[in-house]
Design a protein around this motif. Structure first.
Motif, PDB file in Angstrom:
ATOM      1  N   ASP A  55       0.846  -1.190   0.000  1.00  0.00           N
ATOM      2  CA  ASP A  55       0.000   0.000   0.000  1.00  0.00           C
ATOM      3  C   ASP A  55       0.880   1.239   0.000  1.00  0.00           C
ATOM      4  N   ASN A  61      -6.352   6.882   4.645  1.00  0.00           N
ATOM      5  CA  ASN A  61      -5.873   5.571   5.074  1.00  0.00           C
ATOM      6  C   ASN A  61      -7.039   4.804   5.700  1.00  0.00           C
ATOM      7  N   THR A  63      -8.671   1.999   4.888  1.00  0.00           N
ATOM      8  CA  THR A  63      -8.579   0.554   5.064  1.00  0.00           C
ATOM      9  C   THR A  63      -7.854   0.219   6.361  1.00  0.00           C
ATOM     10  N   ALA A  64      -6.745   0.898   6.639  1.00  0.00           N
ATOM     11  CA  ALA A  64      -5.988   0.633   7.865  1.00  0.00           C
ATOM     12  C   ALA A  64      -6.835   0.913   9.099  1.00  0.00           C
ATOM     13  N   ARG A  94      -5.010  -7.314   8.172  1.00  0.00           N
ATOM     14  CA  ARG A  94      -4.202  -6.569   9.137  1.00  0.00           C
ATOM     15  C   ARG A  94      -3.110  -5.846   8.382  1.00  0.00           C
ATOM     16  N   VAL A  95      -2.547  -4.860   9.043  1.00  0.00           N
ATOM     17  CA  VAL A  95      -1.545  -4.005   8.427  1.00  0.00           C
ATOM     18  C   VAL A  95      -0.179  -4.302   9.020  1.00  0.00           C
ATOM     19  N   HIS A  97       3.342  -2.522   9.421  1.00  0.00           N
ATOM     20  CA  HIS A  97       3.929  -1.184   9.334  1.00  0.00           C
ATOM     21  C   HIS A  97       5.393  -1.256   8.906  1.00  0.00           C
ATOM     22  N   TYR A 103       7.171  -6.637   8.171  1.00  0.00           N
ATOM     23  CA  TYR A 103       7.038  -5.852   6.935  1.00  0.00           C
ATOM     24  C   TYR A 103       8.277  -6.034   6.066  1.00  0.00           C
ATOM     25  N   GLN A 120       2.661   0.862   3.856  1.00  0.00           N
ATOM     26  CA  GLN A 120       2.428  -0.318   4.685  1.00  0.00           C
ATOM     27  C   GLN A 120       2.119  -1.491   3.759  1.00  0.00           C
ATOM     28  N   VAL A 122      -0.690  -4.554   3.449  1.00  0.00           N
ATOM     29  CA  VAL A 122      -1.961  -5.063   3.958  1.00  0.00           C
ATOM     30  C   VAL A 122      -2.010  -6.561   3.665  1.00  0.00           C
ATOM     31  N   THR A 178      -5.645   5.111  12.522  1.00  0.00           N
ATOM     32  CA  THR A 178      -5.213   4.150  11.505  1.00  0.00           C
ATOM     33  C   THR A 178      -4.114   3.240  12.010  1.00  0.00           C
TER      34      THR A 178
END
Length: 191
Positions: A55, A61, A63-64, A94-95, A97, A103, A120, A122, A178
């Protein structure tokens, strides 16, 4: 007729790989429903029941915020050329970061180099795959990717992007956090 599947099949993977755009839909109680288009070059199937998309920084933001508050996420692909079909992936999202090891590991394994403006990743844990006819989806010709987001991110630079995220991406349009920043004070202990 709609058909349901417990996981992503090879046929589904092939269909996804041929598409140029997908849509995400999310909501949280008391908030507006969010529906966003995304380019499939940022999308990866990472397992029979798991997908992810990288993303990039955008005007909001939502969705987050919805995933933090509720977790439900639907991703939809539809054929704009060739045989008609709609494919939806349902599940819990879930996100990840940018400052986390998870990540960084997924970025390396699934996406390679991080593009400027990455915000981020997703993740969606898929609990249902559904296909339907898509007979009502019109045919469109693909002409290419837009490079506006790349140029915008380049013009902003890392510092400008960080300031923009702080101003525009810390809360949803309905005021939900977010999770992008730790701007939320911890709840006071009532005791």
């Amino acid at each position: 007729m709609a058909k349901q599947f417990p996981h992503i099949t090879d046929t589904h993977r092939d269909f996804i790989a041929r598409q140029y755009v997908f849509f995400t839909a999310s909501a949280a109680e008391g908030a507006r429903v969010n529906l966003s288009p995304k380019p499939t070059n940022a999308f990866r199937v990472i397992g029979d029941n798991a997908v992810a998309y990288l993303d990039r920084t955008g005007s909001s933001n939502e969705t987050a915020a919805h995933l933090l508050a509720d977790g439900r996420l639907t991703i939809m692909f539809c054929a704009f050329e060739g045989a008609p079909l709609i494919l939806r992936l349902y599940g819990q999202g879930r996100v990840l970061h940018r400052d986390t090891g998870e990540y960084k590991a997924l970025l390396t394994d699934a996406f390679g180099e991080e593009p400027l403006g990455a915000r981020q990743i997703v993740l969606l844990d898929v609990d249902l795959v559904q296909t339907s006819c898509g007979f009502g989806v019109p045919l469109f010709d693909y002409h290419g990717e837009r490079h506006n987001l790349d140029r915008w991110a380049e013009a902003k630079g890392e510092e400008g992007l960080a300031a923009y995220r702080l101003e525009k991406n810390a809360r949803s349009m309905d005021g939900l956090p977010t999770g992008l920043f730790s701007e939320e004070p911890a709840e006071a202990d009532p005791a």
